[in-house]
Design a protein around this motif. Structure first.
Motif, PDB file in Angstrom:
ATOM      1  N   VAL A 186       0.809  -1.221  -0.052  1.00 22.82           N
ATOM      2  CA  VAL A 186       0.078  -0.323  -0.068  1.00 22.82           C
ATOM      3  C   VAL A 186       0.738   1.331   0.048  1.00 22.82           C
ATOM      4  O   VAL A 186       0.347   2.202  -0.517  1.00 22.82           O
ATOM      5  CB  VAL A 186      -1.095  -0.187   1.159  1.00 22.82           C
ATOM      6  N   LEU A 187       2.211   1.139   0.742  1.00 25.59           N
ATOM      7  CA  LEU A 187       2.765   2.606   0.529  1.00 25.59           C
ATOM      8  C   LEU A 187       3.483   2.535  -0.656  1.00 25.59           C
ATOM      9  O   LEU A 187       3.679   3.786  -1.019  1.00 25.59           O
ATOM     10  CB  LEU A 187       4.054   2.360   1.705  1.00 25.59           C
ATOM     11  N   ASN A 188       3.571   1.704  -1.682  1.00 27.03           N
ATOM     12  CA  ASN A 188       4.112   1.743  -2.984  1.00 27.03           C
ATOM     13  C   ASN A 188       2.945   2.522  -3.751  1.00 27.03           C
ATOM     14  O   ASN A 188       3.272   2.878  -5.009  1.00 27.03           O
ATOM     15  CB  ASN A 188       4.339   0.382  -3.704  1.00 27.03           C
ATOM     16  N   SER A 189       1.513   2.500  -3.371  1.00 24.74           N
ATOM     17  CA  SER A 189       0.582   3.010  -4.173  1.00 24.74           C
ATOM     18  C   SER A 189       0.155   4.688  -3.665  1.00 24.74           C
ATOM     19  O   SER A 189      -0.580   5.302  -4.148  1.00 24.74           O
ATOM     20  CB  SER A 189      -0.606   2.250  -3.924  1.00 24.74           C
ATOM     21  N   THR A 190       0.843   5.009  -2.689  1.00 22.92           N
ATOM     22  CA  THR A 190       0.666   6.232  -2.222  1.00 22.92           C
ATOM     23  C   THR A 190       0.905   7.375  -3.008  1.00 22.92           C
ATOM     24  O   THR A 190       0.222   8.778  -2.898  1.00 22.92           O
ATOM     25  CB  THR A 190       1.291   6.533  -0.836  1.00 22.92           C
ATOM     26  N   ALA A 191       1.757   7.340  -3.746  1.00 23.62           N
ATOM     27  CA  ALA A 191       1.865   8.551  -4.856  1.00 23.62           C
ATOM     28  C   ALA A 191       0.557   8.716  -5.716  1.00 23.62           C
ATOM     29  O   ALA A 191       0.265   9.946  -5.904  1.00 23.62           O
ATOM     30  CB  ALA A 191       3.293   8.456  -5.722  1.00 23.62           C
ATOM     31  N   ALA A 192       0.073   7.669  -6.168  1.00 25.68           N
ATOM     32  CA  ALA A 192      -1.178   7.701  -6.824  1.00 25.68           C
ATOM     33  C   ALA A 192      -2.371   8.409  -6.024  1.00 25.68           C
ATOM     34  O   ALA A 192      -3.198   9.152  -6.365  1.00 25.68           O
ATOM     35  CB  ALA A 192      -1.772   6.416  -7.400  1.00 25.68           C
ATOM     36  N   LEU A 193      -2.406   8.017  -4.520  1.00 24.85           N
ATOM     37  CA  LEU A 193      -3.265   8.648  -3.753  1.00 24.85           C
ATOM     38  C   LEU A 193      -3.038  10.070  -3.457  1.00 24.85           C
ATOM     39  O   LEU A 193      -4.144  10.707  -3.631  1.00 24.85           O
ATOM     40  CB  LEU A 193      -3.364   8.062  -2.389  1.00 24.85           C
ATOM     41  N   CYS A 194      -1.885  10.449  -3.657  1.00 29.32           N
ATOM     42  CA  CYS A 194      -1.478  11.960  -3.486  1.00 29.32           C
ATOM     43  C   CYS A 194      -1.903  12.669  -4.535  1.00 29.32           C
ATOM     44  O   CYS A 194      -2.704  13.825  -4.597  1.00 29.32           O
ATOM     45  CB  CYS A 194       0.020  12.034  -3.071  1.00 29.32           C
ATOM     46  N   SER A 195      -1.971  12.114  -5.777  1.00 29.89           N
ATOM     47  CA  SER A 195      -2.322  12.660  -6.963  1.00 29.89           C
ATOM     48  C   SER A 195      -4.026  12.785  -7.072  1.00 29.89           C
ATOM     49  O   SER A 195      -4.544  13.467  -7.403  1.00 29.89           O
ATOM     50  CB  SER A 195      -1.856  11.733  -8.247  1.00 29.89           C
ATOM     51  N   ALA A 196      -4.542  11.628  -6.737  1.00 27.84           N
ATOM     52  CA  ALA A 196      -5.925  11.607  -6.519  1.00 27.84           C
ATOM     53  C   ALA A 196      -6.659  12.839  -5.540  1.00 27.84           C
ATOM     54  O   ALA A 196      -7.594  13.483  -5.710  1.00 27.84           O
ATOM     55  CB  ALA A 196      -6.453  10.164  -6.149  1.00 27.84           C
ATOM     56  N   TYR A 197      -5.858  12.944  -4.472  1.00 33.90           N
ATOM     57  CA  TYR A 197      -6.199  13.821  -3.482  1.00 33.90           C
ATOM     58  C   TYR A 197      -6.193  15.292  -3.991  1.00 33.90           C
ATOM     59  O   TYR A 197      -6.860  16.465  -3.837  1.00 33.90           O
ATOM     60  CB  TYR A 197      -5.395  13.567  -2.221  1.00 33.90           C
ATOM     61  N   ALA A 198      -5.068  15.592  -4.704  1.00 34.98           N
ATOM     62  CA  ALA A 198      -4.895  16.796  -5.378  1.00 34.98           C
ATOM     63  C   ALA A 198      -5.642  17.171  -6.629  1.00 34.98           C
ATOM     64  O   ALA A 198      -5.970  18.333  -6.738  1.00 34.98           O
ATOM     65  CB  ALA A 198      -3.229  16.825  -5.900  1.00 34.98           C
TER      66      ALA A 198
END
Length: 543
Positions: free
Chosen positions: A80-92
């Motif tokens: 799940v940590l490997n996926s967090t850049a995408a979560l950041c992009s989704a949040y932005a």
């Protein structure tokens, strides 16, 4: 009531909420969830990826281009940590992405035993990156928690959410009462504020509309009020295509900078207005009206003349007839604004060779096709230099600037729109972040056309090192593979060119191909800086 495992309870609940595609990578804590998906192959399209960040970015692209929830599933801890850049992009970018992750055995959570994939507090970590994160601790809880997740995903300001379930709870069977899908009720605006805004807009002499991602679902209403007011409509990234660039009222970002200087009233719809307010400037002669679903956003930077908290579409449906009661008779600005379009095209035409390549891409991509950018020189230029005709058809990562997001995201866009043309542009540096997803593209026959602009450097970084640090270059030159051979080794079609016309013929081949295509464009000279038309100076005095 139905007897279900925890894994089945989650899956049935997300299916009930409209999920039909899941991107994911299997692993120990997800064994029962993947087995549940095996039994629902007729209802869920599962795309297996080669890296967790690929799964998350694909879900991001799926959601960004459709407005529907994009769903991915990965193991806990490092997965799940490997996926967090995408979560950041989704949040932005206010994008509804659902992360479904596993957990270590429930008896071990918080004990620090050192279980496989254990984090000190995974749930707290994910809460810091999402709008809503929760742990499901019993199969019977799944329907309610999933519906709470979909409430967060689809109401108010859409942003990513995360759900986790321990592996033993995924295996546990229990009586479960499934629920119908969560249904969002659009937030209605305050009608007194609508009336106040209408009076100001009706009397405006040179109104300007600025739109962002929060106005995407209100495209018809935006165009209607724009035509009433003869107000040009400007956007930066997420709002592109809400009013087509083929319409004289649809103006690009640098044109907006010029229009801002003479505007007397700004109507901001579903936009942060961050660049305009912080960099273009405000003064006492400029009245700003804001429509936003997020009450915090309304006066984050400046206090508007009128702030309307509500759904953009519903707010405009109420505002339009009110404006009609106050609107002055207006002459068409078509000649003026078409002239502005032409003059801006001449100015940005000097950003070469990016504009020449973008012109070819626009000519070859069907009008309803999707264009996916990347943090690269052609991507930056596309924000103002690539005409967009429909909402959601320019895909970006917003203010997060997530280098390397582009290729996997574009695969998600293509999965979401198998019958539409999709073109991804990327640099040599960004492409290699998720290049192994070529294996996914070939395995699933995802016929995405990807153009790699290869200058063997991190171009933006190297320009800054030359201009700001006296040419002291460090780690900005890159050693790359032969991208054609690299793509062919996966089984993809691949071509190489060094000219816009050469690119044209290979785009045609790629769009006609039934699998993924890689086109390498060799760049041997420094590209012109695109930033002159993005980092624009103030045109109004600050209050």
């Amino acid at each position: 009531m139905t007897r279900l495992s925890g894994a089945d309870a989650i899956l049935q609940s997300v299916i009930n909420n409209g999920v039909d595609t899941i991107f994911g990578l299997p692993g120990g804590q997800l064994d029962y969830f993947f087995d549940a998906m095996y039994h629902e192959k007729s209802r869920v399209n599962l795309i297996g990826t080669r890296h967790e960040q690929g799964a998350a970015y694909m879900a991001f692209g799926y959601a960004r281009s459709t407005g529907k929830v994009g769903t991915y599933t990965v193991v806990p801890g490092p997965g799940v940590l490997n996926s967090t850049a995408a979560l950041c992009s989704a949040y932005a970018t206010d994008t509804p992405v659902l992360c479904i992750t596993g957990q270590i055995p429930s008896r071990s959570i918080g004990k620090g035993y050192g279980e496989l994939h254990e984090l000190p507090d995974q749930l707290a970590t994910l809460k810091s990156l999402t709008k809503y994160a929760e742990r499901i601790e019993h199969p019977s809880q799944a329907p309610d928690v999933v519906n709470q997740a979909f409430k967060a995903l689809t109401s108010g300001r859409p942003r990513p959410v995360s759900l986790e379930m321990p592996m033993d709870i995924m295996a546990m069977e229990s009586d479960v009462t499934l629920q119908t899908a969560y249904e969002n009720t659009p937030l209605a605006p305050d009608l007194d504020r609508i009336k106040a805004a209408a009076k100001i807009l009706g009397r405006a002499k040179r109104p300007l509309i600025v739109v962002g991602g929060g106005a995407i679902h209100a495209a018809a209403e935006v165009q209607e009020i724009a035509e009433m007011l003869q107000a040009p409509v400007v956007s930066f990234r997420s709002g592109r295509g809400i009013v087509s660039d083929q319409h004289y009222l649809g103006q690009n970002y640098p044109a907006g900078h010029q229009l801002w200087a003479d505007a007397d009233v700004i109507l901001g719809i579903g936009t942060r207005l961050q660049l305009q307010q912080q960099f273009w400037g405000t003064d006492d002669d400029l009245k700003i009206i804001r429509i936003d679903i997020d009450p915090v956003e309304i006066d984050r930077i400046t206090v508007p003349e009128v702030g309307i908290v509500g759904d953009a579409k519903l707010s405009l449906q109420n505002l339009i007839p009110e404006v009609g009661r106050h609107n002055d008779k207006r002459e068409s600005r078509e000649e003026e604004l078409n002239g502005l379009k032409h003059s801006m095209l001449q100015k940005i035409g000097k950003v070469q060779p990016q504009m020449s390549y973008l012109e070819v891409i626009r000519q070859e991509l069907p009008e309803d096709g999707y264009f996916c950018d990347e943090i690269t020189q052609v991507g930056f230029t596309s924000w103002y230099g690539f005409p967009v005709y429909e909402p959601r058809h320019l895909i970006t990562c917003g203010y997060q600037g997530t280098l390397g997001y582009g290729y996997a995201t574009a695969l998600g866009v293509k999965v979401a729109h198998p019958d539409k043309a999709v073109i991804s542009v990327t640099g040599d540096g960004g492409f290699l972040f998720t290049a192994t997803e070529l294996a996914t593209a070939v395995q699933y026959g995802i016929n995405l056309v990807t153009i790699i602009f290869n200058n063997n450097k991190f171009g933006n970084v190297q320009r800054q090192q030359k201009e700001w640090f006296g040419g002291r270059l460090i780690t900005s030159d890159l050693h790359n593979p032969d991208f054609v051979k690299f793509a062919e080794s996966f089984g993809a079609a691949a071509y190489r060119t060094n000219s816009p016309e050469g690119l044209r013929q290979f785009i045609r081949k790629g769009l006609a191909h039934n699998g993924p295509t890689i086109i390498e464009v060799e760049i041997t000279e420094d590209m012109a800086s695109p930033w002159e038309f993005i980092l624009t100076p103030p045109v109004r005095g600050q209050k």
